[in-house]
Design a protein around this motif. Structure first.
Motif, short mmCIF file in Angstrom:
data_model
loop_
_atom_site.label_atom_id
_atom_site.label_comp_id
_atom_site.label_asym_id
_atom_site.label_seq_id
_atom_site.Cartn_x
_atom_site.Cartn_y
_atom_site.Cartn_z
N VAL A 456 0.82 -1.21 0.00
CA VAL A 456 0.00 0.00 0.00
C VAL A 456 0.85 1.27 0.00
O VAL A 456 0.33 2.36 -0.23
CB VAL A 456 -0.97 0.02 1.20
CG1 VAL A 456 -1.92 -1.17 1.15
CG2 VAL A 456 -0.20 0.03 2.54
N LYS A 457 2.14 1.11 0.25
CA LYS A 457 3.04 2.29 0.24
C LYS A 457 4.41 1.86 -0.24
O LYS A 457 4.95 0.84 0.22
CB LYS A 457 3.12 2.89 1.64
CG LYS A 457 3.67 4.30 1.70
CD LYS A 457 3.65 4.82 3.13
CE LYS A 457 3.63 6.33 3.19
NZ LYS A 457 2.35 6.89 2.73
N THR A 497 -7.60 7.72 6.46
CA THR A 497 -8.93 8.20 6.08
C THR A 497 -9.81 7.10 5.49
O THR A 497 -11.02 7.27 5.39
CB THR A 497 -8.81 9.35 5.07
OG1 THR A 497 -8.06 8.90 3.92
CG2 THR A 497 -8.10 10.55 5.69
N GLU A 498 -9.19 5.99 5.11
CA GLU A 498 -9.96 4.85 4.59
C GLU A 498 -9.19 3.57 4.86
O GLU A 498 -8.01 3.46 4.55
CB GLU A 498 -10.23 5.01 3.10
CG GLU A 498 -11.17 3.97 2.53
CD GLU A 498 -11.56 4.23 1.09
OE1 GLU A 498 -12.43 3.48 0.57
OE2 GLU A 498 -11.01 5.17 0.48
N ALA A 503 -9.42 -1.18 0.29
CA ALA A 503 -8.97 0.20 0.12
C ALA A 503 -8.15 0.66 1.31
O ALA A 503 -8.34 0.20 2.44
CB ALA A 503 -10.18 1.13 -0.05
N LYS A 505 -6.25 4.56 2.46
CA LYS A 505 -5.79 5.91 2.19
C LYS A 505 -5.31 6.54 3.49
O LYS A 505 -5.91 6.33 4.55
CB LYS A 505 -6.91 6.78 1.59
CG LYS A 505 -7.34 6.38 0.19
CD LYS A 505 -8.44 7.30 -0.32
CE LYS A 505 -8.91 6.90 -1.70
NZ LYS A 505 -10.02 7.78 -2.19
N GLU A 506 -4.23 7.31 3.40
CA GLU A 506 -3.74 8.05 4.55
C GLU A 506 -3.10 9.34 4.06
O GLU A 506 -2.71 9.46 2.90
CB GLU A 506 -2.74 7.22 5.37
CG GLU A 506 -1.45 6.89 4.67
CD GLU A 506 -0.49 6.07 5.53
OE1 GLU A 506 -0.86 5.65 6.63
OE2 GLU A 506 0.66 5.87 5.08
N GLN A 507 -3.00 10.30 4.99
CA GLN A 507 -2.38 11.58 4.66
C GLN A 507 -1.54 12.04 5.83
O GLN A 507 -1.89 11.83 7.00
CB GLN A 507 -3.45 12.62 4.32
CG GLN A 507 -4.44 12.89 5.44
CD GLN A 507 -5.59 13.77 5.01
OE1 GLN A 507 -5.87 13.91 3.83
NE2 GLN A 507 -6.27 14.38 5.98
#
Length: 544
Positions: A456-457, A497-498, A503, A505-507
């Motif tokens: 994922v990253k 965030t998800e 799925a 998602k991160e920030q």
């Protein structure tokens, strides 16, 4: 050429010869072994290739490769499978300075094969109609971050300029040199003393990036936009850095001397100094964000204490950490918080194995304390359970076997257990670049399944876990290690965030870097519990 198979993604491969570097063979083998792709042919360049590099650079590279070897070497040549060599088209493109233009008759023959995507592992800069014959275009790796480095040589100027990270970009080619549609990027820590090691690590990172994006394409999770300038989506990004080229002969000598001096300086520092990890803590109702207020637990001189984790039971608050003496394997130690002295008292070593242990992720499960320490070099993720907390830790189960996973971190979310860890999917990779997620509905008895987006990253700046996930003001926060410009340099906090099995998602929301004291080199683990914040820090201390 290859037989038709409309149910699979049809792949055409461009190479310079049938004996290819190992890194190219790794990607081609991945495609061959996938049920989603079919290689419809190899296109081999017959045109003579001028020397790519100046004499000074070639000599510098040879000396560097002899001095700083890398294993496995991505540049060792291997023969492609005989099966592939049955479907070969040899072409001689028209050459113009740095560019190759395919002849019209070759373009027509390649069009007749109906390729869905073309993979470029050879030739020079491609221009002309070849760029448009496949619906998904031509995919190619640029071994640099194309936002800051276009040209070449790969992985060289980042070392010379002491850039913290070196990037690799997978793109759909366009007429703009290294300015095509970006499909994905990956980032590694720059090796400041050897551009051979930096190049080798970079090429292996590119292999994993390429494979992951091909897998995403096969699963229908990737959209490759056509090259239309700004892709009709975003305002075009300007490139304001130089077009990098091979270094001139005299300058190559100067760079060689500079690199040699760096290597000698580092060797002397290793002889005279020891990089020691110790643990900082702060007592405050809430997160202590002012790092200069932390107090410290300092280990013996030839020892490190790192990766602090906190848990609480009816008898008090306990701190678990890695302890390591010299070159011996790491072991897990325990401290107990003394509310009277407002400090931690060392208890003992509580878990030791023949292999290295660190990052003691301790948690409570069904009214029993469990631990998952990092044991990546043993290629297992092991769950331990305390029979007499905080002592007598016994193996309860191997959660995932045959995996080089590092700093496994659990979090329960929406009825599922999620495990975050960096994974070495190739021996040429570091343990700090590729974040993977696994999930299950039952931590002990359930099957751990790989996240659909794994990895994922692809980024050394935050992939590797740096402490347990926690909720802050309704936000789920994940600490990740900033692994550049040195290992464990800092901590990046991300808001997730998800998070579902399909799925992620991160920030980024905040970061910690080792700037609050002059003697600090790094900091790479943070945890918080019941008014106690803990962190680890690395200092340079004299051996003598």
């Amino acid at each position: 050429m290859g037989a038709s198979n409309q149910s699979k993604i049809r792949v055409l491969v461009l190479i310079d010869q049938l004996n290819v570097p190992r890194w190219i063979n790794e990607i081609i083998s991945f495609i061959q072994n996938s049920s989603h792709f079919i290689i419809i042919g190899l296109v081999v360049n017959k045109a003579p290739k001028a020397a790519d590099n100046t004499n000074g650079y070639r000599i510098l590279r040879k000396v560097d490769r002899l001095t700083f070897q890398f294993n496995p070497n991505p540049f060792d040549r291997v023969a492609l499978s005989k099966e592939l060599q049955n479907d070969v088209l040899f072409v001689s493109p028209k050459q113009k300075k740095f560019s190759d233009y395919f002849l019209n008759e070759d373009i027509q023959e390649l069009k007749s094969l109906n390729p869905d995507v073309i993979l470029r592992f050879g030739f020079r800069i491609l221009r002309g109609d070849i760029l448009n014959i496949a619906p998904l275009g031509i995919w190619s790796l640029h071994h640099a971050d194309n936002d800051i480095n276009r040209g070449g040589p790969p992985g060289f100027w980042e070392v010379i300029n002491k850039e913290p990270v070196t990037g690799v970009t997978l793109q759909r080619l366009s007429e703009d040199l290294d300015g095509g549609t970006v499909i994905g990027k990956s980032f590694i820590k720059t090796d400041y003393t050897s551009f051979n090691r930096n190049q080798a690590a970079l090429f292996w990172a590119g292999v994993e990036l390429f494979k992951s994006k091909l897998a995403a394409l096969a699963m229908g999770e990737l959209t490759v936009f056509p090259n239309t300038g700004d892709n009709n989506i975003h305002f075009p990004a300007f490139y304001s850095h130089p077009l990098y080229k091979d270094t001139a002969n005299i300058r190559s000598i100067r760079y060689g001397v500079s690199l040699a001096f760096r290597a000698i300086k580092r060797k002397v520092e290793d002889i005279l100094h020891f990089q020691q990890w110790s643990i900082g803590y702060s007592i405050k109702a809430g997160l202590e964000t002012s790092l200069f207020r932390y107090k410290y637990l300092t280990p013996p001189k030839n020892c490190i204490w790192a990766d602090p984790f906190l848990v609480e039971d009816t008898t008090g608050i306990y701190l678990f950490a890695e302890q390591k003496y010299g070159s011996k394997p790491g072991e897990i130690v325990c401290f107990k918080y003394d509310a009277v002295t407002k400090s931690f008292e060392f208890i003992d070593v509580v878990l030791k194995e023949p292999f290295h242990l660190s990052y003691p992720f301790v948690f409570e499960l069904n009214e029993r304390f469990c631990m998952i320490p990092e044991s990546g070099d043993n290629k297992q993720i092991i769950l331990y359970e305390a029979q007499n907390f905080p002592f007598n830790w016994q193996k309860k189960k191997i959660l995932i076997d045959n995996i080089a996973a590092y700093d496994a971190t659990l979090h329960q979310h929406d009825g599922l257990w999620y495990m975050f860890a960096t994974v070495k999917t190739n021996e040429g990779l570091s343990a700090n670049e590729l974040l993977h997620i696994y999930y299950t509905d039952d931590l002990v008895e359930g099957e751990w399944k790989a996240h659909k987006m794994n990895p994922v990253k692809h980024d050394v700046r935050g992939a590797r876990p740096a402490g347990r996930l926690f909720n802050f003001n309704g936000k789920l926060i994940r600490p990740g290690q900033i692994g550049a410009h040195k290992y464990g340099f800092g901590i990046q906090f991300f808001e997730i965030t998800e998070l579902t099995p399909q799925a992620f998602k991160e920030q980024p929301v905040s970061e910690i870097k080792p700037y609050w004291r002059k003697d600090l080199l790094a900091t790479h683990t943070f945890n918080y519990l019941s008014g106690l914040s803990v962190i680890d820090v690395q200092k340079l201390i004299r051996k003598f």
